[in-house]
Design an enzyme around this catalytic site. Structure first.
Site, short mmCIF file in Angstrom:
data_model
loop_
_atom_site.label_atom_id
_atom_site.label_comp_id
_atom_site.label_asym_id
_atom_site.label_seq_id
_atom_site.Cartn_x
_atom_site.Cartn_y
_atom_site.Cartn_z
N THR A 134 0.66 0.17 6.37
CA THR A 134 0.83 -0.70 5.21
C THR A 134 1.00 -2.12 5.72
O THR A 134 1.30 -2.34 6.89
CB THR A 134 2.06 -0.24 4.39
N ARG A 191 -13.41 -8.59 -0.47
CA ARG A 191 -12.59 -8.25 0.71
C ARG A 191 -12.12 -6.78 0.65
O ARG A 191 -11.68 -6.30 -0.39
CB ARG A 191 -11.37 -9.17 0.77
N THR A 208 0.84 -1.21 0.00
CA THR A 208 0.00 0.00 0.00
C THR A 208 0.87 1.25 0.00
O THR A 208 1.86 1.30 0.72
CB THR A 208 -0.81 0.04 1.31
N GLY A 247 -9.61 -4.04 2.83
CA GLY A 247 -8.60 -3.97 3.88
C GLY A 247 -8.68 -2.69 4.69
O GLY A 247 -9.72 -2.02 4.75
N ASP A 248 -7.57 -2.33 5.29
CA ASP A 248 -7.52 -1.15 6.17
C ASP A 248 -7.43 0.17 5.40
O ASP A 248 -7.82 1.22 5.90
CB ASP A 248 -6.28 -1.25 7.08
N1 GLY Z 1 -2.88 -2.73 3.64
C1 GLY Z 1 -3.55 -3.11 2.49
C2 GLY Z 1 -4.55 -4.16 2.67
O1 GLY Z 1 -4.44 -4.99 3.54
O2 GLY Z 1 -5.47 -4.21 1.89
#
Ligand code: GLY
Length: 321
Positions: free
Chosen positions: A234, A211, A183, A213-214
């Protein structure tokens, strides 16, 4: 009695604070302010910083520099973890997550967005053109098209071949420090003292369809508090979401920790709470209002790029393991 206890307690506070400081709990805090400055994650942060720097050096706004910076990574087909050229999910679809936040805390975000090369700019439109913070999936795409973004194929030949190879075993195993990039999170402090940040990714390679993510989650992948500082994350998003990592880092800076120390405490929180942390990488990067910056990660290998005045370098983060 209570008063005596309180007096005793408050008399002890400066001593405890000074002892913690001398142990380095809060890191070194010098009074000089370094600005403008931009920091961003991984080797690919260097090219992103260059674009952000052009705006900062012309007295531009931090949030504008953050958007311009990460757009470089989103457009780069050689980066397999962000935007165009990002590896697809297990169904062969490239789905993108991004967010942006300015010095006032205003923010915008998109998740599970397909076919648009610059999710960070769609996130910015969400921030500026809607009463909402986050749009996802088909709704985000519809909004992007209404705003004039182009529908494109984001699956490059290299990414399609990687997916084909993955399908042979179809085993979902996140790769730690994939090719020294993941990321991109970028944090900026402009010449006028305003802060801004952006974060964008194609997420975990060959993830389950749907899905998220963060990275598009304000507080997890990115958090900017214009009075305190900014942080981004990241690595494996699930670990960051479970600990609301970037908000935790900024909160620790608010409590007096240096950026480096705040990042380290957030990584230690993950290690204390999540037993499988050794199987994954997570890195935090932080910048405070004085232009001090720092990073920390679980596994060795996380790099971050810094640009300010004469300073233009790639540093290696300290790690827990
Ligand atoms: N940090 C990126 C993700 O897990 O999608």
């Amino acid at each position: 009695m209570l008063r005596r206890h309180l007096l005793k307690l408050s008399a002890g506070v400066p001593a405890v604070f000074s002892a913690l400081s001398s142990l380095g709990a809060f890191g070194r805090q010098d009074e000089t302010t370094r600005r403008p400055i931009v920091v961003s994650t991984w080797d690919h942060g260097q090219a992103a910083n260059e674009a952000a720097w052009k705006i900062l050096v012309n007295n531009g706004r931090a949030v504008d520099s953050a958007e311009a910076g990460v757009r470089v990574t989103e457009a780069d087909p050689s980066v397999s973890t962000v935007g165009f050229g990002g590896f697809p999910d297990r169904d062969g679809k490239v789905t993108l997550d991004a967010c942006i936040q300015d010095e006032t805390g205003n923010c915008g975000s998109v998740a599970f967005l397909q076919h648009v090369k610059h999710p960070v700019s769609v996130a910015r439109k969400v921030m500026e053109e809607t009463p909402h913070v986050m749009l996802v999936g088909e709704g985000a795409l519809q909004f992007a098209l209404e705003q004039g973004f182009k529908k494109e194929n984001l699956l490059t030949e290299k990414a399609r071949k990687a997916w084909d190879a993955w399908l042979e075993k179809a085993e979902y195993k996140p790769v730690i420090n994939i090719e020294n990039h993941d990321t991109i999170g970028l944090l900026a402090l402009d010449a006028q003292g305003r802060m801004g940040g952006a974060c964008t990714t194609s997420g975990a390679a060959f993830k389950m369809h749907g899905r998220v993510g963060d990275s598009p989650l304000i507080g997890a992948g990115l958090f900017v508090d214009g009075e305190v500082g900014a942080a981004c994350a990241t690595g494996m998003g699930e670990l960051v979401i479970k600990t609301v990592g970037s908000h935790l880092v900024v909160e620790l800076m608010y409590q007096g920790h240096s950026p480096r120390s705040a990042c380290e405490q957030a990584v230690r929180r993950i290690a204390a709470k999540l037993p499988d942390y050794k199987d994954f990488q997570v890195g935090f990067l932080a910048l405070n209002r004085k232009g001090q910056y720092g990073a920390f990660c679980i596994q060795p290998g996380f790099t971050y790029a810094v640009r300010s005045g004469e300073l233009n370098r790639l540093s290696r983060s300290d790690s827990l393991l």
